[in-house]
Design a protein around this motif. Sequence first.
Motif, short mmCIF file in Angstrom:
data_model
loop_
_atom_site.label_atom_id
_atom_site.label_comp_id
_atom_site.label_asym_id
_atom_site.label_seq_id
_atom_site.Cartn_x
_atom_site.Cartn_y
_atom_site.Cartn_z
N LYS A 5 0.84 -1.20 0.00
CA LYS A 5 0.00 0.00 0.00
C LYS A 5 0.87 1.25 0.00
CE LYS A 5 -3.77 -2.39 0.22
NZ LYS A 5 -4.60 -2.54 -1.00
N THR A 6 0.52 2.20 -0.84
CA THR A 6 1.23 3.48 -0.89
C THR A 6 0.42 4.52 -0.14
OG1 THR A 6 2.24 2.96 -3.03
CG2 THR A 6 2.16 5.28 -2.39
N ILE A 7 1.02 5.07 0.90
CA ILE A 7 0.34 6.06 1.73
C ILE A 7 1.09 7.38 1.64
CG2 ILE A 7 -0.33 6.70 4.08
CD1 ILE A 7 -0.67 3.74 4.70
N VAL A 8 0.37 8.41 1.23
CA VAL A 8 0.91 9.77 1.26
C VAL A 8 0.55 10.36 2.62
CG1 VAL A 8 0.79 12.08 0.28
CG2 VAL A 8 0.84 10.09 -1.23
N LEU A 9 1.56 10.66 3.41
CA LEU A 9 1.36 11.18 4.76
C LEU A 9 1.58 12.69 4.74
CD1 LEU A 9 0.98 10.89 7.83
CD2 LEU A 9 3.43 10.36 8.00
N GLY A 10 0.53 13.45 4.99
CA GLY A 10 0.62 14.90 5.06
C GLY A 10 0.83 15.33 6.49
N ASP A 82 -2.64 5.05 -2.44
CA ASP A 82 -3.80 4.22 -2.09
C ASP A 82 -4.61 4.89 -0.99
OD1 ASP A 82 -3.34 1.81 -3.74
OD2 ASP A 82 -1.52 1.62 -2.53
N LEU A 83 -3.95 5.78 -0.26
CA LEU A 83 -4.60 6.54 0.81
C LEU A 83 -3.77 7.79 1.07
CD1 LEU A 83 -6.72 6.62 3.23
CD2 LEU A 83 -4.91 5.60 4.61
N VAL A 84 -4.45 8.92 1.26
CA VAL A 84 -3.78 10.14 1.72
C VAL A 84 -4.20 10.36 3.17
CG1 VAL A 84 -3.43 12.60 1.39
CG2 VAL A 84 -3.78 11.12 -0.60
N LEU A 85 -3.22 10.40 4.05
CA LEU A 85 -3.46 10.54 5.49
C LEU A 85 -2.85 11.84 5.97
CD1 LEU A 85 -4.17 9.42 8.35
CD2 LEU A 85 -1.97 8.22 8.30
N ILE A 86 -3.69 12.72 6.53
CA ILE A 86 -3.20 13.99 7.06
C ILE A 86 -3.17 13.90 8.58
CG2 ILE A 86 -3.41 16.50 6.97
CD1 ILE A 86 -3.30 15.13 4.22
N ALA A 87 -1.95 13.88 9.15
CA ALA A 87 -1.82 13.72 10.60
C ALA A 87 -0.49 14.34 11.06
CB ALA A 87 -1.86 12.25 10.98
N PRO A 88 -0.54 15.39 11.84
CA PRO A 88 -1.76 16.07 12.31
C PRO A 88 -2.35 16.98 11.24
CG PRO A 88 0.17 17.21 13.11
CD PRO A 88 0.69 15.99 12.39
N ALA A 89 -3.65 17.22 11.34
CA ALA A 89 -4.33 18.15 10.46
C ALA A 89 -4.73 19.38 11.28
CB ALA A 89 -5.56 17.51 9.84
N THR A 90 -4.17 20.52 10.95
CA THR A 90 -4.51 21.75 11.67
C THR A 90 -5.84 22.31 11.18
OG1 THR A 90 -3.31 23.06 10.03
CG2 THR A 90 -2.08 22.36 11.98
N PRO A 116 -8.76 7.75 -1.49
CA PRO A 116 -9.46 8.10 -0.25
C PRO A 116 -8.58 8.96 0.63
CG PRO A 116 -8.82 5.79 -0.26
CD PRO A 116 -8.56 6.29 -1.62
N VAL A 117 -9.20 9.84 1.40
CA VAL A 117 -8.47 10.76 2.27
C VAL A 117 -8.92 10.57 3.70
CG1 VAL A 117 -7.97 13.19 2.78
CG2 VAL A 117 -8.23 12.44 0.40
N MET A 118 -7.95 10.50 4.60
CA MET A 118 -8.22 10.33 6.02
C MET A 118 -7.54 11.47 6.78
SD MET A 118 -7.52 6.79 8.16
CE MET A 118 -8.56 5.79 7.08
N VAL A 119 -8.24 12.08 7.70
CA VAL A 119 -7.75 13.27 8.39
C VAL A 119 -7.78 13.04 9.89
CG1 VAL A 119 -8.28 15.68 8.90
CG2 VAL A 119 -8.42 14.86 6.56
N ALA A 120 -6.67 13.35 10.56
CA ALA A 120 -6.59 13.26 12.02
C ALA A 120 -6.36 14.66 12.58
CB ALA A 120 -5.46 12.33 12.42
N PRO A 121 -7.43 15.36 12.98
CA PRO A 121 -7.28 16.74 13.47
C PRO A 121 -6.51 16.80 14.78
CG PRO A 121 -9.57 16.22 12.90
CD PRO A 121 -8.83 14.93 12.95
N ALA A 122 -5.83 17.94 14.97
CA ALA A 122 -5.14 18.22 16.23
C ALA A 122 -5.08 19.72 16.41
CB ALA A 122 -3.75 17.60 16.22
N MET A 123 -5.63 20.20 17.51
CA MET A 123 -5.65 21.66 17.73
C MET A 123 -6.16 21.94 19.15
SD MET A 123 -8.95 22.45 15.29
CE MET A 123 -8.42 21.20 14.11
#
Length: 405
Positions: A5-10, A82-90, A116-123
Amino acid sequence: MLNGKTIVLGVTGGIAAYKAASLCSKLVQRGADVHVIMTSSAKQFITELTLQSLSKNPVYSDTFDERDPEVVSHIRLADVADLVLIAPATANMIAKMAHGLADDMLSTTLLATMAPVMVAPAMNVHMYGHPAVVHNMRTLEARGVMMIEPGEGLLACGYVGKGRLEEPETIVEVVERYFANQQTVPRLLAGKKVIVTAGGTIERIDPVRYITNDSSGKMGFAIAEVAKEMGAEVHLVHAHTDVAPPAGINTIAVQSADDMYKAVLSLWEDSDLVVKAAAVADYRPASPAASKMKKSGETMKLELVKTVDILEQLGKAKTSQFLIGFAAETNDVERYAKEKLQRKNCDLLVANDVTVEGAGFRSDTNIVQVFDKHGLVEQMPVLTKHEVAKRLLTIASARMQGVLS
């Protein structure tokens, strides 16, 4: 589960960016090919070299820093993910996503990807609860973006509350569960149009009061999610719920029974399968007040009239549609379920005793019995609502193909 799996980590610019190092490492350990995109603010908290060393891939932060003349970097990353994961997401990145802004490498890649996009907020806790942030997150959820809720506890700013980035171990589990669901559910409903109703309808007494019920929407949401995983074109019509609808599904939000009926009818004609999991009010106030009703006297009489019986109307109107109804009972479950199935002309009727622990409203589990015109089809033990949905839709798929299950 993440092999291949290819994961783009933002990684965006909050103090929680330091956790991205652990998250990146754990994703790589599970077999993922991780490509990191950092915002300029994120580099104030953690270095590119750290994430490059952990990911074993170049780290990107500048849209115009093109290293390979044969490709456009942000387009290539958008395409291979395969998935874009934003962690942390401001809050800032969430706002950019909601409004379609593209002023850096990460936001530009997000606009270009079909993954597909997955977001993990942090603030900060107050930022997380700000109406603008809440609105932006709901906008993203409606578009299919998956949210990983932040945890509660002591925040870097000194406040205690919700807003702390979920722990890397938990985020990895969510990612693995997502891919596991994609792989393990057979595409039994590919090419089918499925309508699912969920939640409890609201019948207004006046602008500030209403009649409703305890439905959380979780069962209907699980059915919609599994139907999508099985390859269906899913349309989810939901009333009041305790949780957000699942990502990536066409949704129509309604309030009253009449609203829900009209929404379902607009989708009905070319549908293949309709699952009426919503808890629809049986009665509504005869004359809702236009303004807030004031207290007067020790008692108040409220005249109620019947709402439209959506399931019954669909049962009368169906031609080729396969219709599944639900019955939440407190006693004589089998008798009431059989009567309802026949009276409403359902193909299957799912019944449960909501007084039993593990089967009631708001629970993450359910204990159901599935009936057809001949009687009991299957009695399920305590299962997660997701697993109940899998079993139910597997039965429905077989029946729709003319195979008893």
